[in-house]
Design an enzyme around this catalytic site. Structure first.
Site, PDB file in Angstrom:
ATOM      1  N   HIS A 192       0.823  -1.219   0.000  1.00 17.89           N
ATOM      2  CA  HIS A 192       0.000   0.000   0.000  1.00 17.89           C
ATOM      3  C   HIS A 192       0.850   1.260   0.000  1.00 17.89           C
ATOM      4  CE1 HIS A 192      -3.971  -1.889   1.440  1.00 17.89           C
ATOM      5  NE2 HIS A 192      -3.944  -1.701   0.150  1.00 17.89           N
ATOM      6  N   ARG A 299      -8.873  -3.667 -15.657  1.00 17.22           N
ATOM      7  CA  ARG A 299      -8.599  -4.973 -15.027  1.00 17.22           C
ATOM      8  C   ARG A 299      -9.557  -5.143 -13.852  1.00 17.22           C
ATOM      9  NH1 ARG A 299      -2.842  -3.529 -15.970  1.00 17.22           N
ATOM     10  NH2 ARG A 299      -1.838  -5.262 -17.026  1.00 17.22           N
ATOM     11  N   ARG A 335     -12.492  -5.712 -19.033  1.00 17.32           N
ATOM     12  CA  ARG A 335     -12.037  -7.094 -19.170  1.00 17.32           C
ATOM     13  C   ARG A 335     -12.708  -7.913 -18.077  1.00 17.32           C
ATOM     14  NH1 ARG A 335      -5.797  -8.661 -18.845  1.00 17.32           N
ATOM     15  NH2 ARG A 335      -6.150  -8.395 -16.614  1.00 17.32           N
ATOM     16  N   GLU A 438      -3.002 -13.591 -25.527  1.00 21.84           N
ATOM     17  CA  GLU A 438      -1.954 -13.753 -24.510  1.00 21.84           C
ATOM     18  C   GLU A 438      -1.269 -15.105 -24.636  1.00 21.84           C
ATOM     19  OE1 GLU A 438      -3.649 -11.651 -20.610  1.00 21.84           O
ATOM     20  OE2 GLU A 438      -5.146 -12.802 -21.710  1.00 21.84           O
ATOM     21  N   ASN A 461       2.360  -9.009 -21.662  1.00 16.04           N
ATOM     22  CA  ASN A 461       2.926  -9.502 -20.397  1.00 16.04           C
ATOM     23  C   ASN A 461       2.838 -11.026 -20.357  1.00 16.04           C
ATOM     24  OD1 ASN A 461       2.938  -6.786 -19.903  1.00 16.04           O
ATOM     25  ND2 ASN A 461       1.245  -6.807 -18.464  1.00 16.04           N
ATOM     26  N   ASP A 462       1.658 -11.516 -20.721  1.00 13.22           N
ATOM     27  CA  ASP A 462       1.495 -12.970 -20.734  1.00 13.22           C
ATOM     28  C   ASP A 462       2.006 -13.595 -22.026  1.00 13.22           C
ATOM     29  OD1 ASP A 462       0.445 -13.858 -18.252  1.00 13.22           O
ATOM     30  OD2 ASP A 462      -1.363 -12.711 -18.689  1.00 13.22           O
ATOM     31  N   ARG A 472       6.576 -14.716 -15.381  1.00 10.35           N
ATOM     32  CA  ARG A 472       6.753 -13.262 -15.395  1.00 10.35           C
ATOM     33  C   ARG A 472       7.029 -12.671 -14.024  1.00 10.35           C
ATOM     34  NH1 ARG A 472       0.623 -11.180 -17.025  1.00 10.35           N
ATOM     35  NH2 ARG A 472       0.826  -9.447 -15.598  1.00 10.35           N
ATOM     36  N   CYS A 509      -2.195  -3.973 -24.999  1.00  7.13           N
ATOM     37  CA  CYS A 509      -2.395  -3.384 -23.675  1.00  7.13           C
ATOM     38  C   CYS A 509      -1.400  -3.922 -22.633  1.00  7.13           C
ATOM     39  CB  CYS A 509      -3.823  -3.600 -23.192  1.00  7.13           C
ATOM     40  SG  CYS A 509      -4.259  -5.332 -23.019  1.00  7.13           S
TER      41      CYS A 509
HETATM   42  C1  PEP Z   1      -1.023  -8.846 -20.370  1.00  8.96           C
HETATM   43  O1  PEP Z   1      -0.913 -10.057 -20.119  1.00  8.96           O
HETATM   44  O2  PEP Z   1      -0.227  -8.216 -21.114  1.00  8.96           O
HETATM   45  C2  PEP Z   1      -2.120  -8.072 -19.775  1.00  8.96           C
HETATM   46  C3  PEP Z   1      -2.371  -6.832 -20.133  1.00  8.96           C
HETATM   47  O3  PEP Z   1      -2.821  -8.676 -18.782  1.00  8.96           O
HETATM   48  P1  PEP Z   1      -2.314  -8.783 -17.249  1.00  8.96           P
HETATM   49  O4  PEP Z   1      -1.032  -8.017 -17.126  1.00  8.96           O
HETATM   50  O5  PEP Z   1      -3.415  -8.242 -16.416  1.00  8.96           O
HETATM   51  O6  PEP Z   1      -2.137 -10.266 -17.108  1.00  8.96           O
HETATM   52 MG    MG Z   2      -2.465 -11.062 -19.056  1.00  8.89          MG
END
Ligand code: PEP
Ligand code: MG
Length: 578
Positions: A192, A299, A335, A438, A461-462, A472, A509
């Site tokens: 936090h 999210r 989402r 993803e 990211n995924d 990750r 994204c």
């Molecule tokens: C991603 O995987 O790039 C994504 C935007 O989703 P998250 O980071 O919430 O898994």
């Molecule tokens: Mg993701």
């Protein structure tokens, strides 16, 4: 002599100031055996201390600056609620009675019991909530020790505060009293205190173990909150250099602010859509400050975390309509819950992959949880569709793997629409439904997914995690996390092309869309829609509107075909040069 400390940079910006080392008393929590006669007085002593600690928090809450982000009072409110909770107010009293021990020892015993519960949680976010429990227990212990809570806020002006940890209340008061930055011994990106520092815009770093042993109050410090770098007693040259960087950072922020109302269009006329990713309420204010085109990724899993029960349809609905009101007609991409893996949430009746799964990231997460728990999915969908009558929104499905999942999700959406129609409840019948790309399989077969969906959104990211087979969130393999790996670039390009052929929009994204090293690469691969945390948007805009797609494209095509690190670096340099 200059000392250098590395930690986790959690809030960017530079600070130069004197150290204020917060040495709060370590309260003696050794157990003392009480006589039966002493027990009622000890219980009263504990209850009174809880009351005093609560009064201090109420004062902090009432002194929150009016322009402070609204989630700050929510954090302090959480601590107030914790003090009211039986686990902290009643259980320690029961321990005093059962064990015939002093209040300090009873609190310590309860702290250890709660730490075990929180520590066994696989979810990083929930696990860090033990920080809150510790803050609250420490506050009560300090009252037991001194009879009052000591917050020497008046000493913080222009200083860099060094502490073991800071409560949200401390952080608010610190900003209110003009502290230049802070460094703590414990904490992580998701604590936090870190979230607050970012919201408040105070340079900060956390996780610098034992820092209070090495730094003394009054020493000169420099703090780089982005790199997570602290210098104690820097040389004149170092100070000069940091002052220069600080000035440049401020100037850069001012220059970027000039772009707020500029059209998002490249030098060769490519029209761009720059959207914001949002998670907490503060992001909405930030989104407005940078004039984002709308929300490319909301999210919603954060609505599910940090609570025991699932959010109700009405809670979802209230949240979405509030966001829509704030967006004033700009598009909101909601989402559906991406629960599981690092965003695990396991109330009793939901079994996501959880702590026992060998590969939670490959287990029950995202759409898999939703299809496995139709009631959870339908509740959220009903709320989203009801909200669609209040403003423009679209639905985004996370963690897709097969077209069959898309068809199943679309069938559930249709049946929810059917029920709403029968109940006479208004909704937008044409709400667009898109899917996250993803999983590499989805990128490879993107043309087939594009036939069933209204838009695609690439989650790098995924996508990078799954393409390169690296967790990750695992520090040990982080060095392999490479957005420029040719396989990753080819999957991105393949998805963009599939979207174009099908005539549907493709957004990106993941974090890659917020990183100025990579956004021109994405532009060159054909991307025009980017969604990112609001505070990165102006820097990304600056990079993109000064670029020409026609010029970067050929370097990007070459980048897609090389694994040679030197060549990659030189191509990237060419792409970002102008
Ligand atoms: C991603 O995987 O790039 C994504 C935007 O989703 P998250 O980071 O919430 O898994
Ligand atoms: Mg993701």
């Amino acid at each position: 002599m200059t000392l250098m400390f590395n930690g986790i940079g959690v809030s960017k910006g530079f600070a130069i100031g004197e150290a204020y080392v917060l040495h709060r008393n370590q309260v003696d929590v050794t157990a003392r055996k009480l006589t039966k006669k002493q027990i009622p007085a000890e219980c009263r002593r504990l209850r009174k201390a809880i009351k005093v600690a609560k009064a201090e928090l109420l004062t902090a809450r009432d002194n929150i600056p009016k322009d402070a982000p609204s989630d700050i009072s929510a954090f302090i409110e959480t601590h107030i609620l914790m003090l009211d909770d039986g686990l902290l107010s009643d259980t320690p009293v029961d321990i005093i009675k059962a064990e015939q021990c002093n209040a300090e020892a009873a609190l310590q015993q309860q702290r250890e019991a709660l730490a075990k519960v929180f520590g066994s949680m696989d979810d990083e976010y929930l696990a860090t909530r033990i920080d809150d429990v510790n803050h609250v227990i420490d506050a009560v212990l300090r009252v037991l020790d001194n009879g009052e809570v000591v917050t020497p806020a008046e000493n913080w002006k222009g200083q860099i505060v060094i502490a073991d940890d800071l409560t949200p209340a401390d952080t608010v008061l610190m900003q209110h009293n003009g502290a230049a930055g802070f460094v703590t011994e414990t904490g992580g990106q998701l604590s936090h205190t870190a979230i607050l520092a970012r919201s408040l815009g105070i340079p900060a770093m956390v996780g610098v173990h034992n820092i209070r042993q090495y730094v003394k109050s009054g020493e000169t410090l420099t703090l780089d909150g982005k790199r997570g770098l602290l210098l104690a007693e820097p040389s004149d040259n170092m100070l000069k250099e940091l002052r220069k960087q600080k000035k440049a950072f401020k100037q850069q922020q001012r220059d970027l602010n000039k772009l707020i109302d500029k059209p998002a269009i490249t030098q060769d006329g490519v029209e761009l859509n720059l959207f914001a990713n949002i998670e907490i309420e503060e992001d909405l204010k930030a989104l407005k400050r940078v004039n984002a085109a709308g929300v490319g990724l909301y999210r919603t899993e954060f609505l599910y975390l940090n609570r025991d029960a699932l959010p109700t349809e009405q809670e979802h609905f209230k949240d979405y309509t509030k966001v829509l009101r704030s967006l004033k007609g700009a598009m909101l991409t909601i989402r559906t819950a991406d629960l599981g893996a690092d965003k695990d949430f396991s109330p009793n009746h939901i079994t996501t992959s959880g702590p026992l799964a060998h590969n939670p990231a490959m287990g029950l997460r995202g759409i898999r949880v939703c299809l496995n728990e139709p009631a959870l999915f339908e509740t959220q969908l009903r709320a989203i569709l009801r909200a669609s009558a209040r403003g423009p929104l679209q639905i985004l499905l996370p963690m897709l793997t097969t077209v069959a999942e898309v068809k199943q999700a679309l069938a559930i959406i249709d049946s929810v629409k059917q029920s709403l129609t029968e109940e006479g409840i208004e909704f937008d019948p044409n709400v667009a439904v898109g899917g996250m790309v993803e999983v590499p399989a989805v990128a490879i077969a993107a043309d087939q997914f594009a036939q069933h969906l209204d838009f695609l959104s690439i989650g790098t990211n995924d996508l990078i995690q799954y393409t390169l087979a690296i967790d990750r969130i695992d520090d040990q393999v982080n060095y392999l996390y490479d957005p420029l790996h040719p396989a990753v670039l080819q999957l991105i390009k393949h998805t963009i092309d599939a979207g174009q052929q099908a005539g549907i929009p493709v957004t990106l994204c993941g974090d890659m869309a917020s990183d100025t090293r990579f956004v021109r690469v994405l532009l060159g691969l054909g991307l025009s829609e980017f969604s990112m945390p609001p505070n990165s948007l102006l820097a990304v805009k600056h990079s993109l509107i000064n670029a020409r797609r026609v010029r970067v494209r050929k370097f990007c095509m070459a980048l897609m075909k090389t694994s040679d690190a030197k060549e990659q670096e030189s191509l990237l340099e060419r792409i970002n040069r102008e």
